[in-house]
Scaffold this active site. Structure first.
Site, PDB file in Angstrom:
ATOM      1  CB  SER A 138       7.093 -15.901  -4.511  1.00 23.39           C
ATOM      2  OG  SER A 138       8.095 -16.126  -5.466  1.00 23.39           O
ATOM      3  CG  ASP A 165      11.238 -21.920  -1.388  1.00 23.99           C
ATOM      4  OD1 ASP A 165      12.015 -21.848  -2.370  1.00 23.99           O
ATOM      5  OD2 ASP A 165      10.421 -21.012  -1.118  1.00 23.99           O
ATOM      6  CG  HIS A 213       8.428 -20.988  -4.060  1.00 24.27           C
ATOM      7  ND1 HIS A 213       9.064 -20.109  -3.209  1.00 24.27           N
ATOM      8  CD2 HIS A 213       7.825 -20.211  -5.005  1.00 24.27           C
ATOM      9  CE1 HIS A 213       8.864 -18.864  -3.615  1.00 24.27           C
ATOM     10  NE2 HIS A 213       8.108 -18.902  -4.702  1.00 24.27           N
TER      11      HIS A 213
END
Length: 364
Positions: free
Chosen positions: A131, A308, A330
């Site tokens: 991320s 995601d 995610h």
């Protein structure tokens, strides 16, 4: 009534961020040296994941090495890599902060990289960022290219996140700015409490702005990388870059569990391809599954395409793209929450282990 509804949307967005928050603590040189010696003594003979340079796992938004010092952000991943011969460290940065600037996550990571190098005697590191951690890793590769051998990004919003845009737009409905201040204060306290080191360097609004599509474009101008495709395209860039005479190997992958379906009256539906509809235990045991399905649906209706839950496929492309077909949301990308994932989702621990072997074979 409208203001009440908007407040509920903002509160829901914050609650979603809390429910999907991944976890990272800056360690002293002596502690790192002790850890390094222990890992060297227990590394298996075959060394499947024994890279030439240490691996540093870099957490994303709301992360730490271990939430409240207990739950790993990279759930089960560090241990698996170590069991396969890798030398692995986990950075502990601000959970909510921008990547650049004196107080930014980038400078924090750079300091940690230097600490790891001092403890291990290595000359470079392999950075693996999830991320926002991918953006943070790119910062270090840009400002200290001689210290980096490779950059791998997992579900990183290189082009920003449409969900961050959505939250920013909702907050903008309050002309007083009070909602933003109150929510930011709450999120900052959350970041302090969940950080394993109770890091007080938290700035939720700066973090939110960092992840918007507009701010991401500026970041890419300030910290360019050959791994990025042309602005506005859904293309990746080069698999390597040379900065100041230093060559970096560049990789990425991402989950795209949230897929668009039919559009009715201007609203596009979505499906979660990681789960068995209605009966999948991930919907019950992992609250982030439904939360990320909701955020992913918001993103699709803002033009993101498959995603995601927080990062679109196009935004995640960087360097040599290993896959954008994983049926992950995610948090699945880092084996969260607590290893629970949908029935159709691949094993992220095995994927990262295989990548460590890839780095080993590449000589880094």
């Amino acid at each position: 009534m409208a203001r009440t509804m908007r407040s509920r949307v903002v509160a829901g967005a914050v609650a979603c961020a809390m429910s999907i928050a991944p976890f990272a603590g800056t360690t002293a040189v002596m502690t790192l040296a002790t850890t390094h010696a222990a890992m060297a003594a227990t590394a298996p003979a075959d060394g499947y994941a024994a890279t030439r340079y240490p691996i540093i796992l870099v957490h994303g938004l709301s992360g730490t090495d271990k939430y409240a010092g207990v739950v790993e952000y990279w759930y089960g991943i560090q241990e698996d890599l170590q069991q396969n011969g890798a030398t692995v460290y986990v950075a502990n940065l601000s959970g909510f902060q921008s990547d650049d600037g004196a107080n930014g996550r980038g400078e924090q990571l750079l300091a940690y990289v230097k600490t790891v190098l001092a403890a291990t005697g290595a000359t470079k590191v392999n950075l693996v960022g999830h991320s926002q951690g991918g953006l943070t890793s790119r910062y270090v590769a840009a400002v200290a290219p001689d210290l980096v051998a490779s950059v791998t990004t997992i579900g990183t919003p290189h082009r920003g996140s449409e969900f961050a845009d959505f939250v920013q737009n909702v907050l903008a409905y309050d002309p007083t700015g009070l909602s933003s201040s109150v929510i930011a204060a709450f999120v900052n306290v959350f970041g302090i409490l969940t950080s394993s080191s109770h890091n007080t360097n938290q700035d939720a609004l700066a973090a939110l702005q960092t992840l918007t599509t507009a701010r991401a474009a500026t970041y890419n101008q300030n910290y360019p990388s050959a791994g990025l495709g042309a602005p506005g395209s859904c293309q990746t860039g080069a698999p390597t870059e040379t900065v100041g005479g230093n060559t970096h190997l560049l990789y990425s992958w991402a989950g795209t569990a949230i897929q668009p379906t039919l559009s009715v009256f201007g609203i596009t539906g979505a499906t979660d391809t990681s789960t068995v509809p209605l009966v999948d235990l991930a919907n019950v045991l992992d609250p982030s599954t439904l939360a990320l399905f909701g955020t992913g649906t918001v993103m699709i209706n803002r033009g993101s395409g498959q995603n995601d839950g927080l990062v679109s496929k196009c935004s995640a492309l960087y360097g040599k793209v290993l896959s954008t077909s994983y049926k992950w949301n995610h948090l699945d990308e880092i084996n969260q929450l607590l290893g629970v994932r949908g029935a159709y989702a691949e094993d992220p621990v095995a994927v990262i282990r295989t990548h460590a072997n890839r780095l080993k074979l590449a000589g880094v």
